[in-house]
Motif scaffolding. Structure first.
Motif, PDB file in Angstrom:
ATOM      1  N   UNK A 114      -8.534   2.654   9.816  1.00 58.15           N
ATOM      2  CA  UNK A 114      -7.479   2.484   8.804  1.00 58.15           C
ATOM      3  C   UNK A 114      -6.665   3.773   8.670  1.00 58.15           C
ATOM      4  N   UNK A 115      -7.362   4.890   8.664  1.00 61.09           N
ATOM      5  CA  UNK A 115      -6.671   6.170   8.516  1.00 61.09           C
ATOM      6  C   UNK A 115      -5.734   6.427   9.698  1.00 61.09           C
ATOM      7  N   UNK A 116      -6.210   6.066  10.894  1.00 62.55           N
ATOM      8  CA  UNK A 116      -5.352   6.253  12.077  1.00 62.55           C
ATOM      9  C   UNK A 116      -4.091   5.383  11.981  1.00 62.55           C
ATOM     10  N   UNK A 117      -4.302   4.132  11.524  1.00 60.48           N
ATOM     11  CA  UNK A 117      -3.143   3.222  11.409  1.00 60.48           C
ATOM     12  C   UNK A 117      -2.169   3.748  10.354  1.00 60.48           C
ATOM     13  N   UNK A 118      -2.726   4.180   9.218  1.00 59.08           N
ATOM     14  CA  UNK A 118      -1.856   4.723   8.155  1.00 59.08           C
ATOM     15  C   UNK A 118      -1.069   5.922   8.675  1.00 59.08           C
ATOM     16  N   UNK A 119      -1.762   6.815   9.394  1.00 57.34           N
ATOM     17  CA  UNK A 119      -1.090   8.016   9.911  1.00 57.34           C
ATOM     18  C   UNK A 119       0.108   7.643  10.785  1.00 57.34           C
ATOM     19  N   UNK A 120      -0.091   6.621  11.636  1.00 57.18           N
ATOM     20  CA  UNK A 120       1.003   6.216  12.529  1.00 57.18           C
ATOM     21  C   UNK A 120       2.202   5.733  11.714  1.00 57.18           C
ATOM     22  N   UNK A 121       1.925   4.849  10.722  1.00 53.34           N
ATOM     23  CA  UNK A 121       3.046   4.302   9.954  1.00 53.34           C
ATOM     24  C   UNK A 121       3.675   5.345   9.025  1.00 53.34           C
ATOM     25  N   UNK A 122       2.864   6.235   8.475  1.00 56.67           N
ATOM     26  CA  UNK A 122       3.436   7.303   7.649  1.00 56.67           C
ATOM     27  C   UNK A 122       4.366   8.154   8.517  1.00 56.67           C
ATOM     28  N   UNK A 123       3.951   8.359   9.783  1.00 59.83           N
ATOM     29  CA  UNK A 123       4.797   9.101  10.718  1.00 59.83           C
ATOM     30  C   UNK A 123       6.123   8.390  10.973  1.00 59.83           C
ATOM     31  N   UNK A 124       6.136   7.055  10.826  1.00 54.60           N
ATOM     32  CA  UNK A 124       7.369   6.288  11.023  1.00 54.60           C
ATOM     33  C   UNK A 124       8.167   6.189   9.713  1.00 54.60           C
ATOM     34  N   UNK A 125       7.671   6.823   8.657  1.00 52.45           N
ATOM     35  CA  UNK A 125       8.425   6.831   7.389  1.00 52.45           C
ATOM     36  C   UNK A 125       8.002   5.771   6.389  1.00 52.45           C
ATOM     37  N   UNK A 126       6.851   5.123   6.626  1.00 50.58           N
ATOM     38  CA  UNK A 126       6.389   4.093   5.681  1.00 50.58           C
ATOM     39  C   UNK A 126       5.724   4.735   4.463  1.00 50.58           C
ATOM     40  N   UNK A 127       5.853   4.014   3.329  1.00 51.48           N
ATOM     41  CA  UNK A 127       5.210   4.426   2.086  1.00 51.48           C
ATOM     42  C   UNK A 127       3.967   3.548   1.923  1.00 51.48           C
ATOM     43  N   UNK A 128       2.789   4.151   1.662  1.00 51.63           N
ATOM     44  CA  UNK A 128       1.550   3.372   1.535  1.00 51.63           C
ATOM     45  C   UNK A 128       1.330   3.020   0.058  1.00 51.63           C
ATOM     46  N   UNK A 129       1.139   1.717  -0.224  1.00 52.56           N
ATOM     47  CA  UNK A 129       0.952   1.287  -1.616  1.00 52.56           C
ATOM     48  C   UNK A 129      -0.298   0.426  -1.760  1.00 52.56           C
ATOM     49  N   UNK A 130      -0.731   0.262  -3.002  1.00 48.28           N
ATOM     50  CA  UNK A 130      -1.958  -0.443  -3.349  1.00 48.28           C
ATOM     51  C   UNK A 130      -1.600  -1.531  -4.364  1.00 48.28           C
ATOM     52  N   UNK A 131      -2.391  -2.605  -4.401  1.00 47.66           N
ATOM     53  CA  UNK A 131      -2.088  -3.654  -5.375  1.00 47.66           C
ATOM     54  C   UNK A 131      -3.331  -4.398  -5.799  1.00 47.66           C
ATOM     55  N   UNK A 132      -3.197  -5.329  -6.743  1.00 52.94           N
ATOM     56  CA  UNK A 132      -4.380  -5.997  -7.316  1.00 52.94           C
ATOM     57  C   UNK A 132      -5.041  -6.989  -6.364  1.00 52.94           C
ATOM     58  N   UNK A 133      -6.381  -7.084  -6.456  1.00 53.69           N
ATOM     59  CA  UNK A 133      -7.116  -8.079  -5.674  1.00 53.69           C
ATOM     60  C   UNK A 133      -7.164  -9.404  -6.428  1.00 53.69           C
ATOM     61  N   UNK A 134      -7.190  -9.337  -7.769  1.00 48.48           N
ATOM     62  CA  UNK A 134      -7.054 -10.555  -8.578  1.00 48.48           C
ATOM     63  C   UNK A 134      -5.555 -10.780  -8.733  1.00 48.48           C
ATOM     64  N   UNK A 135      -5.087 -11.919  -8.222  1.00 53.61           N
ATOM     65  CA  UNK A 135      -3.644 -12.111  -8.072  1.00 53.61           C
ATOM     66  C   UNK A 135      -3.207 -13.434  -8.709  1.00 53.61           C
ATOM     67  N   UNK A 136      -1.930 -13.533  -8.996  1.00 55.87           N
ATOM     68  CA  UNK A 136      -1.378 -14.798  -9.488  1.00 55.87           C
ATOM     69  C   UNK A 136      -1.000 -15.679  -8.300  1.00 55.87           C
ATOM     70  N   UNK A 137      -1.212 -16.994  -8.457  1.00 55.48           N
ATOM     71  CA  UNK A 137      -0.857 -17.919  -7.368  1.00 55.48           C
ATOM     72  C   UNK A 137       0.633 -17.826  -7.061  1.00 55.48           C
ATOM     73  N   UNK A 138       1.434 -17.490  -8.077  1.00 55.29           N
ATOM     74  CA  UNK A 138       2.884 -17.405  -7.840  1.00 55.29           C
ATOM     75  C   UNK A 138       3.207 -16.292  -6.837  1.00 55.29           C
ATOM     76  N   UNK A 139       2.462 -15.166  -6.902  1.00 54.88           N
ATOM     77  CA  UNK A 139       2.702 -14.078  -5.942  1.00 54.88           C
ATOM     78  C   UNK A 139       2.045 -14.373  -4.603  1.00 54.88           C
ATOM     79  N   UNK A 140       0.811 -14.912  -4.672  1.00 61.83           N
ATOM     80  CA  UNK A 140       0.054 -15.129  -3.437  1.00 61.83           C
ATOM     81  C   UNK A 140       0.651 -16.266  -2.596  1.00 61.83           C
ATOM     82  N   UNK A 141       1.283 -17.258  -3.288  1.00 65.20           N
ATOM     83  CA  UNK A 141       1.794 -18.437  -2.574  1.00 65.20           C
ATOM     84  C   UNK A 141       3.264 -18.741  -2.876  1.00 65.20           C
ATOM     85  N   UNK A 142       3.532 -19.121  -4.142  1.00 61.79           N
ATOM     86  CA  UNK A 142       4.825 -19.749  -4.464  1.00 61.79           C
ATOM     87  C   UNK A 142       6.025 -18.910  -4.040  1.00 61.79           C
TER      88      UNK A 142
END
Ligand code: DAH
Length: 347
Positions: A114-142
């Motif tokens: 995971x760290x290697x993958x993150x490093x590659x994308x951070x090198x390409x200018x990506x921002x790494x973010x985190x989010x909830x595991x308990x989710x609303x169906x509207x976000x997960x699907x609709x």
């Protein structure tokens, strides 16, 4: 009397010299200088002396008392110092003895990848973010354009918390696309790794909990070429420039067009068989599916208030365990979660 005093002094100094403990010293002090002590007994006889002798004897008695007191103090500090010395010697810590080594762990092999993958994308200018595991169906699907009745919404696949099927354990990291687009204006490049959950029995390639890494890029004039460039860069960074991969057309409700990316099986090197037997790692396919991807569906951009006439984007979602299995040549997914140190120590 003079003789008596001198005798007392000699004896006193000798016994003080011989005393080895504070208790012995105290006993001597009482015996020599106390009210019932030897010196006092002699002094009581002073009355019998002539007036000429009295001051002479008095002076002598005082000097005897002073000598005894001085010797007493001397012995007291000597005994105290000796005791301290002994205590320090007994409690001494030998700092030259080698310490007991505490076994040191290391990052879990999956997190290394995971760290290697993150490093590659951070090198390409990506921002790494985190989010909830308990989710609303509207976000997960609709809002990802997955309509009611779609098979992935089924109760047999998804862990729901309520009878109305509105709150769930996220089945994919794709809801992070919606969460990110709600709060950010393009252009942006984001990466969202995390745990996802599905009602799957555990076997060599399935687990009810696994990890995905979501990627999302939105800007003007983003094309499928940008998507391929980003994924090929990542693949070559992880597997080396010789690694074989392929893109296949596919369908996802939230991308259009959509594709899947496979990498050549690391076990059978794409032949699908090992010693005449079907390869168990790729089930004879010769390829292992790594991720889904595509151009973000205009409906999904609209659902997040982004104008699809002006902006376009690509998204991808990859399975981290699959990436780690290929990178580290692990044949069974369950080894990643067992946390057997005999396994972990190999990485
Ligand atoms: N969320 C999909 C899954 O779990 C994977 C995926 C496919 C993610 C296409 C994407 C995408 O972002 O564009 O199967």
């Amino acid at each position: 009397m003079k003789e008596q005093l001198e005798q007392i002094k000699r004896n006193a100094l000798a016994s003080l010299e011989a005393a080895a403990t504070p208790a012995a010293l105290e006993e001597l002090r009482v015996k020599l200088l106390g009210k019932k002590g030897e010196l006092t007994a002699v002094l009581k006889q002073m009355g019998k002396l002539s007036p000429e002798e009295r001051p002479v004897m008095g002076q002598l008695a005082n000097s005897v008392r002073a000598s005894i007191e001085t010797k007493l103090e001397e012995r007291k500090s000597a005994i105290h110092a000796a005791a301290l010395e002994a205590k320090l010697a007994a409690e001494a810590i030998d700092v030259t003895i080698p310490g007991k080594a505490v076994p040191l762990g290391h990052q879990h092999p999956m997190n290394q990848v995971l760290q290697q993958i993150k490093d590659i994308f951070v090198g390409l200018g990506y921002q790494v973010v985190d989010g909830p595991e308990v989710e609303l169906a509207s976000y997960n699907f609709t809002r990802l354009n997955i309509e009611e009745g779609h098979p992935s919404r089924d109760r047999s696949d998804t862990f729901y918390f309520d009878d109305g099927d509105t709150v769930l354990l996220r089945t994919q990291t794709s809801p992070m696309q919606i969460r990110f687009m709600e709060n950010h204006k393009p252009p942006f490049c984001m990466l969202a790794p995390g745990r996802v959950f599905r009602k799957d029995e555990a076997d060599a390639t399935h687990s009810p909990m696994f990890h995905q890494i979501e990627g999302l890029v939105v800007d003007e004039h983003i094309t499928m070429g940008d998507l391929k460039g980003a994924l090929i860069t990542m693949m070559q960074g992880i597997y080396g420039t010789e690694s074989a991969m392929r893109f296949r057309p596919h369908h996802f409700p939230f991308t259009e067009p959509s594709c899947e990316m496979d990498m050549q099986c690391h076990k059978c090197h794409g032949t699908g068989e090992i010693n005449g037997q079907v390869c168990s790692t790729c089930h004879g396919e010769g390829w292992i599916e790594l991720l889904g991807a595509g151009m973000v569906h205009p409906e999904v951009l609209k659902n997040c208030g982004i104008d699809p006439e002006k902006y376009s984007g690509f998204a991808f979602g990859m399975g981290l365990e699959r990436m780690a299995m290929g990178r580290l040549k692990i044949n069974d997914l369950r080894l990643i979660f067992d946390n057997d140190v005999r396994f972990l120590n190999q990485f």
